[in-house]
Scaffold this active site. Structure first.
Site, PDB file in Angstrom:
ATOM      1  N   LYS A 244       0.876  -1.179   0.000  1.00 29.52           N
ATOM      2  CA  LYS A 244       0.000   0.000   0.000  1.00 29.52           C
ATOM      3  C   LYS A 244       0.922   1.240   0.000  1.00 29.52           C
ATOM      4  CE  LYS A 244      -3.688   2.029   2.892  1.00 29.52           C
ATOM      5  NZ  LYS A 244      -4.413   1.838   4.182  1.00 29.52           N
TER       6      LYS A 244
ATOM      7  N   LEU B  92      -6.402   8.890   3.094  1.00 26.73           N
ATOM      8  CA  LEU B  92      -6.556   7.527   3.637  1.00 26.73           C
ATOM      9  C   LEU B  92      -7.866   7.357   4.401  1.00 26.73           C
ATOM     10  CD1 LEU B  92      -2.990   6.791   5.130  1.00 26.73           C
ATOM     11  CD2 LEU B  92      -3.807   6.321   2.809  1.00 26.73           C
TER      12      LEU B  92
ATOM     13  N   SER C 197      -9.056   2.022   2.783  1.00 25.69           N
ATOM     14  CA  SER C 197      -8.106   2.750   1.949  1.00 25.69           C
ATOM     15  C   SER C 197      -7.070   1.861   1.287  1.00 25.69           C
ATOM     16  CB  SER C 197      -7.407   3.802   2.807  1.00 25.69           C
ATOM     17  OG  SER C 197      -6.738   3.179   3.868  1.00 25.69           O
TER      18      SER C 197
ATOM     19  N   VAL D  31      -7.509   1.690   9.887  1.00 24.44           N
ATOM     20  CA  VAL D  31      -7.862   2.395  11.124  1.00 24.44           C
ATOM     21  C   VAL D  31      -9.380   2.435  11.312  1.00 24.44           C
ATOM     22  CG1 VAL D  31      -8.240   4.776  10.386  1.00 24.44           C
ATOM     23  CG2 VAL D  31      -7.125   4.353  12.575  1.00 24.44           C
ATOM     24  N   GLY D  32     -10.101   2.072  10.235  1.00 27.53           N
ATOM     25  CA  GLY D  32     -11.556   2.068  10.331  1.00 27.53           C
ATOM     26  C   GLY D  32     -12.165   0.974   9.475  1.00 27.53           C
ATOM     27  N   GLY D  33     -11.281   0.204   8.817  1.00 21.19           N
ATOM     28  CA  GLY D  33     -11.765  -0.864   7.953  1.00 21.19           C
ATOM     29  C   GLY D  33     -10.998  -0.964   6.658  1.00 21.19           C
ATOM     30  N   SER D  34      -9.873  -0.302   6.574  1.00 22.29           N
ATOM     31  CA  SER D  34      -9.158  -0.167   5.293  1.00 22.29           C
ATOM     32  C   SER D  34      -8.482  -1.400   4.765  1.00 22.29           C
ATOM     33  CB  SER D  34      -8.124   0.946   5.419  1.00 22.29           C
ATOM     34  OG  SER D  34      -8.792   2.177   5.368  1.00 22.29           O
TER      35      SER D  34
HETATM   36  C1  LIG Z   1     -21.708  14.280  10.438  1.00 21.94           C
HETATM   37  C2  LIG Z   1     -20.405  14.925  10.764  1.00 21.94           C
HETATM   38  C3  LIG Z   1     -19.317  13.906  10.876  1.00 21.94           C
HETATM   39  C4  LIG Z   1     -18.008  14.562  10.714  1.00 21.94           C
HETATM   40  C5  LIG Z   1     -17.294  14.151   9.445  1.00 21.94           C
HETATM   41  C6  LIG Z   1     -16.857  12.754   9.523  1.00 21.94           C
HETATM   42  C7  LIG Z   1     -15.886  12.468   8.429  1.00 21.94           C
HETATM   43  C8  LIG Z   1     -15.624  11.030   8.315  1.00 21.94           C
HETATM   44  C9  LIG Z   1     -14.925  10.496   9.520  1.00 21.94           C
HETATM   45  C10 LIG Z   1     -14.507   9.292   9.504  1.00 21.94           C
HETATM   46  C11 LIG Z   1     -14.669   8.459   8.259  1.00 21.94           C
HETATM   47  C12 LIG Z   1     -14.200   7.111   8.534  1.00 21.94           C
HETATM   48  C13 LIG Z   1     -13.980   6.337   7.256  1.00 21.94           C
HETATM   49  C14 LIG Z   1     -13.030   5.236   7.583  1.00 21.94           C
HETATM   50  C15 LIG Z   1     -12.754   4.314   6.397  1.00 21.94           C
HETATM   51  C16 LIG Z   1     -11.503   3.516   6.600  1.00 21.94           C
HETATM   52  C17 LIG Z   1     -10.328   4.431   6.809  1.00 21.94           C
HETATM   53  C18 LIG Z   1      -9.046   3.710   7.180  1.00 21.94           C
HETATM   54  O1  LIG Z   1      -9.042   2.646   7.794  1.00 21.94           O
HETATM   55  N1  LIG Z   1      -7.915   4.377   6.818  1.00 21.94           N
HETATM   56  C19 LIG Z   1      -6.594   3.932   7.148  1.00 21.94           C
HETATM   57  C20 LIG Z   1      -5.820   5.073   7.783  1.00 21.94           C
HETATM   58  O2  LIG Z   1      -6.449   6.107   8.072  1.00 21.94           O
HETATM   59  O3  LIG Z   1      -4.600   4.918   7.985  1.00 21.94           O
END
Ligand SMILES: CCCCCCCC/C=C\CCCCCCCC(=O)NCC(=O)O
Length: 571
Positions: A140, A189, A215, A236-239
């Site tokens: 990645k 990400l 991601s 970090v959230g499901g990537s």
């Molecule tokens: C309604 C207002 C909410 C505020 C805005 C929120 C914005 C989104 C916040 C979090 C989104 C989470 C998505 C996570 C997807 C997977 C990301 C991940 O695992 N990334 C890897 C890394 O960050 O290293």
């Protein structure tokens, strides 16, 4: 006098806006020039990889190209395959995969040299080949490797090559692995699509209009398109888990202390408690196990980074025939999954019962609150760091919705939350998420620590070893959906908040019956309508199930995933 003052103020404002607009236009032109240069560099790296791939005998290449991981590894160990032929073959495979998915950021040109060096060492008398001798690895793009950018999809972070390998990359090289390609990520990400202004949009191998996930979407795409056999993602959230679910691949996010974080930069630097964790991705669980069994066989990681406790591979927890008591749920009470996602869990439950495990109903407590805590902790400073990065960059259009959320002042979000809660309760819940000050952030961390205690005590009381649940609410959606439906990451985000090891394996494919049952799927708010619409037209798309267990018990997760995999694929 007032009239004159007003005119002067208007003129001053107009001049200011023009200056700002002019500066932003100039900045945009600068960034676009950087993008053009970087894309030219990528084309040059693809051309170099093509040139290298052309040097391998076609019959040898085609023989290697159809090998799965175990046959490739064993052929390299026996000397039936040279490292150089393997690397050149995987350059070829990745080029073909990239043409279908746009999953490649850069080829790693040193891979040929590293392959030659290993082939020469193998000629030395008494040389003992390391376990993954000559196995090509995809990485990645945000996994630090010396001499290459980790842009995280930001134009502003191009041409800043990393000065040294991360512990993970150093370890891969130590055990004989050869990193040969960097794979694409979403800008920042912090999204589960895979699009950015530097390298463009990575698509699902089955449909260019749908995402391969994020991601680690470049990883899942290149694996699903047979351009790689083993890679490293981050989560970090499901990537790791969401891309695996979308593409029918397999991967695991370990609990955060099993790998080193030194030099690793996730979406938000300086983020305590909920950390981005590196983990393997492949087409099957056994390949993930082969990698983890090797890198956790001794305390080498802990010797490189004392912050990593020496938790070694525990074969007793993974061994075939080991039976576990597994809690399961098909709906977390926050976001009802679409029919195929629910069915996948119920089918996996049956597979596991036939394999001798005990399955008991389980309901994760207070998931709406968990979602607020997760968003607050993951964004940390209410998204200011990310917003500043975005506003000083070319913003990826498929992320506009998410960026817009960070632009609304937190206190205004709180006001809107009360109004929104009447018409759109779930949005209202998340509009209270972002921290307005450090006191709220501290309270959030305290609440996460309390939730971790509550959750693990609940599992202990029920004598549950692991959990089985959906990996998402829908199959692979169109590219613009993830930033509008970040609320759907409740199934994966909860295990980042708990710091559980959690993995995904393919369990089934969307059927016509699932599509028909979609008609009855709720449309009680915008998010449900989006999920329903995104799911239409996905008959035949992969559906993965998720398994999770408390920290340092990744071997339990892998055993349960492997038993599901054996039941699904028959071996
Ligand atoms: C309604 C207002 C909410 C505020 C805005 C929120 C914005 C989104 C916040 C979090 C989104 C989470 C998505 C996570 C997807 C997977 C990301 C991940 O695992 N990334 C890897 C890394 O960050 O290293």
């Amino acid at each position: 006098m007032i009239f004159l003052f007003t005119i002067l103020a208007l003129v001053a404002a107009a001049v200011y806006c023009n200056v700002v607009w002019g500066r932003r236009k100039l900045r945009r032109m600068e960034l676009e020039a950087i993008v053009a240069r970087k894309r030219a560099d990528r084309e040059a790296s693809i051309a170099a990889a093509k040139s290298s791939a052309a040097k391998v005998d076609v019959e040898v290449r085609d023989r290697i190209a159809v090998m799965e991981f175990a046959e490739l590894r064993d052929g390299l160990q026996k000397g039936e395959i040279s490292c150089l032929d393997a690397v050149r073959t995987f350059y070829h495979k990745a080029i073909l995969a990239n043409e279908r998915t746009n999953s490649v950021c850069m080829f790693i040109k040193e891979a040929e040299e590293w392959a030659r060096e290993w082939d020469e060492k193998a000629k030395e008398p008494g040389f003992v080949k390391p376990a993954l001798f000559g196995v090509p690895f995809s990485l990645k793009e945000c996994v630090p490797i010396e001499g290459y950018d980790q842009t995280r999809g930001f134009v502003q972070d191009t041409y800043k090559p990393t000065k040294e390998d991360s512990v993970m990359v150093a370890h891969i090289k130590k055990i004989g692995g050869i990193p040969y390609v960097q794979t694409n990520v979403p800008q920042s990400l912090l999204s589960y699509n895979c699009a950015n202004p530097v390298f463009g949009v990575t698509n699902h191998p089955k449909d260019k209009n749908r995402t391969s996930g994020g991601s680690s979407g470049g990883e899942s795409a290149i694996l699903a398109a047979d351009g790689s056999v083993l890679g490293i993602g981050g989560d970090v959230g499901g990537s790791i888990r969401i891309p695996c679910h979308f593409t029918g691949t397999a991967g695991i996010k370990p609990s955060h202390l099993r790998f080193s974080h030194r030099g690793v930069c996730g979406s938000v630097p300086g983020r305590p408690l909920i950390n981005s964790n590196d983990g393997p991705m492949a087409r099957d669980i056994e390949t993930n196990v082969a990698f983890l069994r090797e890198v956790w066989k001794d305390d080498w990681i802990s010797q490189q980074d004392p912050y990593v406790p020496p938790v070694l591979w525990n074969e007793d927890l993974y061994k075939e025939g080991r039976k576990y008591r597994i809690g399961y749920y098909v709906d977390d009470g926050w976001f009802t999954p679409t029919p195929a996602l629910q069915r996948s869990v119920l089918e996996a439950k049956e597979h596991l019962e036939r394999a001798g495990h005990t399955l008991v109903p389980f309901q994760p407590p207070r998931v709406p609150e968990v979602m607020r805590l997760f968003v607050r902790a993951v964004c940390v400073d209410a998204g200011q760091y990310l917003l500043n990065k975005m506003l000083n960059d070319i913003v990826e259009p498929t992320l506009y919705a998410q960026v817009a959320m960070w632009m609304i002042p937190v206190r205004l979000q709180r006001v809107l939350a009360y109004v929104g809660s009447v018409f759109f309760p779930r949005l209202g819940n998340l509009m209270k998420a972002l921290a307005k000050d450090t006191s709220e952030l501290r309270e959030c961390y305290a609440a996460i620590e309390a939730y971790r205690s509550e959750f693990t005590v609940l599992m202990l009381d029920k004598k549950i070893d692991a959990l089985l649940c959906p990996s998402q609410v829908m199959p692979a959606p169109p590219h613009d959906i993830p930033s509008k439906l970040f609320a759907s990451i409740s199934y994966t985000g909860i295990f980042n908040l708990l710091d559980f090891g959690a993995g995904v394996v393919n369990a089934t494919y969307v059927t016509k019956d699932d599509e028909e049952k979609l008609e009855a799927y709720p449309e009680t708010d915008v998010w449900y309508k989006l999920a329903k619409k995104a799911t239409k037209g996905t008959v035949g798309f992969p559906v993965g199930v998720q398994v999770a267990a408390p920290p340092f018990r990744e071997e339990i997760v892998l055993r349960v995933l492997r038993d599901i995999e054996k039941a699904v694929i028959g071996h």
